[in-house]
Design an enzyme around this catalytic site. Structure first.
Site, PDB file in Angstrom:
ATOM      1  NE  ARG A  55      30.372  32.139  23.941  1.00 19.80           N
ATOM      2  CZ  ARG A  55      30.297  30.977  23.463  1.00 19.80           C
ATOM      3  NH1 ARG A  55      30.345  30.075  24.593  1.00 19.80           N
ATOM      4  NH2 ARG A  55      30.305  30.315  22.519  1.00 19.80           N
ATOM      5  CD1 TRP A 102      20.944  33.503   7.140  1.00 18.07           C
ATOM      6  CD2 TRP A 102      21.491  35.656   6.719  1.00 18.07           C
ATOM      7  NE1 TRP A 102      21.386  33.395   5.923  1.00 18.07           N
ATOM      8  CE2 TRP A 102      21.892  34.750   5.641  1.00 18.07           C
ATOM      9  CE3 TRP A 102      21.794  37.164   6.601  1.00 18.07           C
ATOM     10  CZ2 TRP A 102      22.966  35.354   4.350  1.00 18.07           C
ATOM     11  CZ3 TRP A 102      22.398  37.563   5.556  1.00 18.07           C
ATOM     12  CH2 TRP A 102      23.035  36.543   4.578  1.00 18.07           C
ATOM     13  CG  HIS A 147      32.600  38.477  14.567  1.00 20.50           C
ATOM     14  ND1 HIS A 147      32.459  37.373  14.926  1.00 20.50           N
ATOM     15  CD2 HIS A 147      31.544  39.107  14.599  1.00 20.50           C
ATOM     16  CE1 HIS A 147      31.041  36.996  15.406  1.00 20.50           C
ATOM     17  NE2 HIS A 147      30.891  38.141  15.324  1.00 20.50           N
ATOM     18  CB  SER A 173      24.987  28.468  10.785  1.00 19.73           C
ATOM     19  OG  SER A 173      24.282  29.465  11.474  1.00 19.73           O
ATOM     20  NE  ARG A 214      27.862  38.941  19.231  1.00 18.47           N
ATOM     21  CZ  ARG A 214      27.906  37.786  19.592  1.00 18.47           C
ATOM     22  NH1 ARG A 214      28.000  37.364  20.964  1.00 18.47           N
ATOM     23  NH2 ARG A 214      28.114  36.830  18.844  1.00 18.47           N
ATOM     24  CD  GLU A 233      37.243   9.208  16.814  1.00 27.12           C
ATOM     25  OE1 GLU A 233      37.017   9.496  18.106  1.00 27.12           O
ATOM     26  OE2 GLU A 233      36.852   8.074  16.466  1.00 27.12           O
ATOM     27  CG  ASP A 254      30.347  29.118  19.064  1.00 27.83           C
ATOM     28  OD1 ASP A 254      30.204  30.187  18.732  1.00 27.83           O
ATOM     29  OD2 ASP A 254      29.724  28.331  19.603  1.00 27.83           O
ATOM     30  CG  LEU A 257      44.604  22.836   3.287  1.00 30.80           C
ATOM     31  CD1 LEU A 257      44.541  21.853   4.058  1.00 30.80           C
ATOM     32  CD2 LEU A 257      44.566  24.094   4.351  1.00 30.80           C
ATOM     33  CG  ASN A 292      34.777  34.691  16.478  1.00 28.81           C
ATOM     34  OD1 ASN A 292      35.707  33.788  17.206  1.00 28.81           O
ATOM     35  ND2 ASN A 292      34.585  34.965  15.446  1.00 28.81           N
ATOM     36  NE  ARG A 327      24.665  25.067  20.656  1.00 33.80           N
ATOM     37  CZ  ARG A 327      24.773  25.612  21.750  1.00 33.80           C
ATOM     38  NH1 ARG A 327      24.575  24.905  22.679  1.00 33.80           N
ATOM     39  NH2 ARG A 327      25.042  27.019  21.756  1.00 33.80           N
TER      40      ARG A 327
HETATM   41  C1  IPE Z   1      27.813  27.909  14.892  1.00 32.35           C
HETATM   42  O1  IPE Z   1      27.933  28.634  15.809  1.00 32.35           O
HETATM   43  C2  IPE Z   1      28.248  28.479  13.704  1.00 32.35           C
HETATM   44  C3  IPE Z   1      29.480  29.030  13.267  1.00 32.35           C
HETATM   45  C4  IPE Z   1      30.523  28.891  13.948  1.00 32.35           C
HETATM   46  C5  IPE Z   1      29.587  29.742  12.035  1.00 32.35           C
HETATM   47  P1  IPE Z   1      26.751  29.480  16.434  1.00 32.35           P
HETATM   48  O2  IPE Z   1      27.104  30.560  17.679  1.00 32.35           O
HETATM   49  O3  IPE Z   1      25.953  30.307  15.552  1.00 32.35           O
HETATM   50  O4  IPE Z   1      25.976  28.308  17.243  1.00 32.35           O
HETATM   51  P2  IPE Z   1      24.907  28.208  18.224  1.00 32.35           P
HETATM   52  O5  IPE Z   1      23.550  29.272  17.701  1.00 32.35           O
HETATM   53  O6  IPE Z   1      25.531  28.512  19.509  1.00 32.35           O
HETATM   54  O7  IPE Z   1      24.319  26.942  18.101  1.00 32.35           O
HETATM   55  C1  IPE Z   2      31.405  32.529  16.015  1.00 31.97           C
HETATM   56  O1  IPE Z   2      31.361  33.069  17.058  1.00 31.97           O
HETATM   57  C2  IPE Z   2      31.422  33.016  14.794  1.00 31.97           C
HETATM   58  C3  IPE Z   2      30.072  32.898  14.250  1.00 31.97           C
HETATM   59  C4  IPE Z   2      29.050  32.229  14.412  1.00 31.97           C
HETATM   60  C5  IPE Z   2      29.871  33.809  12.919  1.00 31.97           C
HETATM   61  P1  IPE Z   2      30.014  33.342  17.786  1.00 31.97           P
HETATM   62  O2  IPE Z   2      29.789  35.123  17.207  1.00 31.97           O
HETATM   63  O3  IPE Z   2      28.892  32.744  17.722  1.00 31.97           O
HETATM   64  O4  IPE Z   2      30.717  33.907  19.405  1.00 31.97           O
HETATM   65  P2  IPE Z   2      29.839  33.557  20.643  1.00 31.97           P
HETATM   66  O5  IPE Z   2      29.321  32.182  20.412  1.00 31.97           O
HETATM   67  O6  IPE Z   2      28.722  34.528  20.733  1.00 31.97           O
HETATM   68  O7  IPE Z   2      30.534  33.816  21.796  1.00 31.97           O
HETATM   69 MG    MG Z   3      28.382  30.987  18.930  1.00 34.17          MG
END
Ligand code: IPE
Ligand code: IPE
Ligand code: MG
Length: 228
Positions: free
Chosen positions: A18, A64, A31, A60, A27, A194, A14, A126, A16, A181
């Site tokens: 930000r 979408w 990625h 996730s 954004r 863990e 998580d 792996l 990317n 979370r």
């Molecule tokens: C969780 O990240 C899903 C992935 C890393 C693929 P999100 O950025 O979608 O989760 P929330 O919305 O902050 O809970």
């Molecule tokens: C995780 O980074 C990648 C995916 C959920 C696809 P985010 O895109 O959720 O990045 P933030 O949380 O908005 O920074």
């Molecule tokens: Mg995120």
């Protein structure tokens, strides 16, 4: 002193968006950088003496809800990434496996996913599992429905072995970016994992930090309900 064995590592990648926004970038640049980190971490895990499975949350079933252009970019990135990654998979004998409902993806991307699974199925190192359009609640409901249909008893063992991810319970879950979370990831398989939360945004994550987290994991007292 504890010396836990790490066999199954899972990561919620998580932060990317930000990471990019902090640099005044779009954004999607986050990625792109994040995909490079996936390669570094996968290579590290494949060289690690005890890690057998690395499960990464890439998209996730709730993602979408994002803008159409970001989703399209992610799909294209995944397609290109899998195409280019084949070399890395073979070089390190990594087996690629997808979990999640990929039937919602374009035919081209579905084919890329199946072809990559097929091309790497005999690799003995792996197992890299990518969670794509994955939601844990869906996975559990789907598993129970399949058991009912096949007239198999609903039990903990039967659910565990019929999940889309029959790869053993997760020993360690890491989530980057400071969010604390689970976001509908692997609810069943995480019961006794863990958990380690780091502030680092995924594009800044690296093997050194992973090594530090694994050392921390090794020294934790995993009690599984007992007292020792
Ligand atoms: C969780 O990240 C899903 C992935 C890393 C693929 P999100 O950025 O979608 O989760 P929330 O919305 O902050 O809970
Ligand atoms: C995780 O980074 C990648 C995916 C959920 C696809 P985010 O895109 O959720 O990045 P933030 O949380 O908005 O920074
Ligand atoms: Mg995120």
């Amino acid at each position: 002193m504890a010396n836990n064995k790490l066999k199954h590592l899972a990561i919620i990648m998580d932060g990317n968006g930000r990471w990019a926004e902090n640099r005044g970038l779009k954004r999607v640049e986050g990625h792109k950088k994040g995909a490079e980190v996936v390669r570094d971490i996968t290579t590290y895990a494949s060289n690690h003496h005890s890690i057998e499975t690395l499960t990464l949350y890439a998209f996730s079933s709730e993602n979408w809800k994002r803008p159409r252009l970001e989703i399209e970019f992610l799909m294209k990135l995944l397609d290109n990434w899998l195409k280019n990654e084949l070399e890395t998979y073979h070089k390190h004998s990594i087996r690629f496996q997808a979990i999640g409902d990929i039937s919602k993806f374009s035919k081209k991307l579905q084919k890329r996913i199946y072809d990559t699974q097929e091309a790497t199925k005999n690799n003995k190192g792996l197992i890299q599992v990518l969670a794509l359009n994955y939601g844990a609640r869906y996975e559990i409901v789907d598993t129970i429905n399949r058991l009912i249909k096949d007239n198999i008893e609903i039990s903990e063992d039967n659910i565990s072995t019929h999940l889309q991810t029959p790869y053993s319970d997760i020993d360690l879950l890491i989530r980057t970016s400071g969010e604390e979370r689970i976001s509908n990831f692997l609810l069943w398989q995480l019961s006794y994992s863990e958990i380690f939360f780091t502030q680092t945004l995924w594009p800044d994550f690296n093997p050194q930090e992973l090594e530090y987290i694994i050392e921390n994991f090794k020294n934790r007292k995993r009690r599984f309900g007992a007292i020792f």
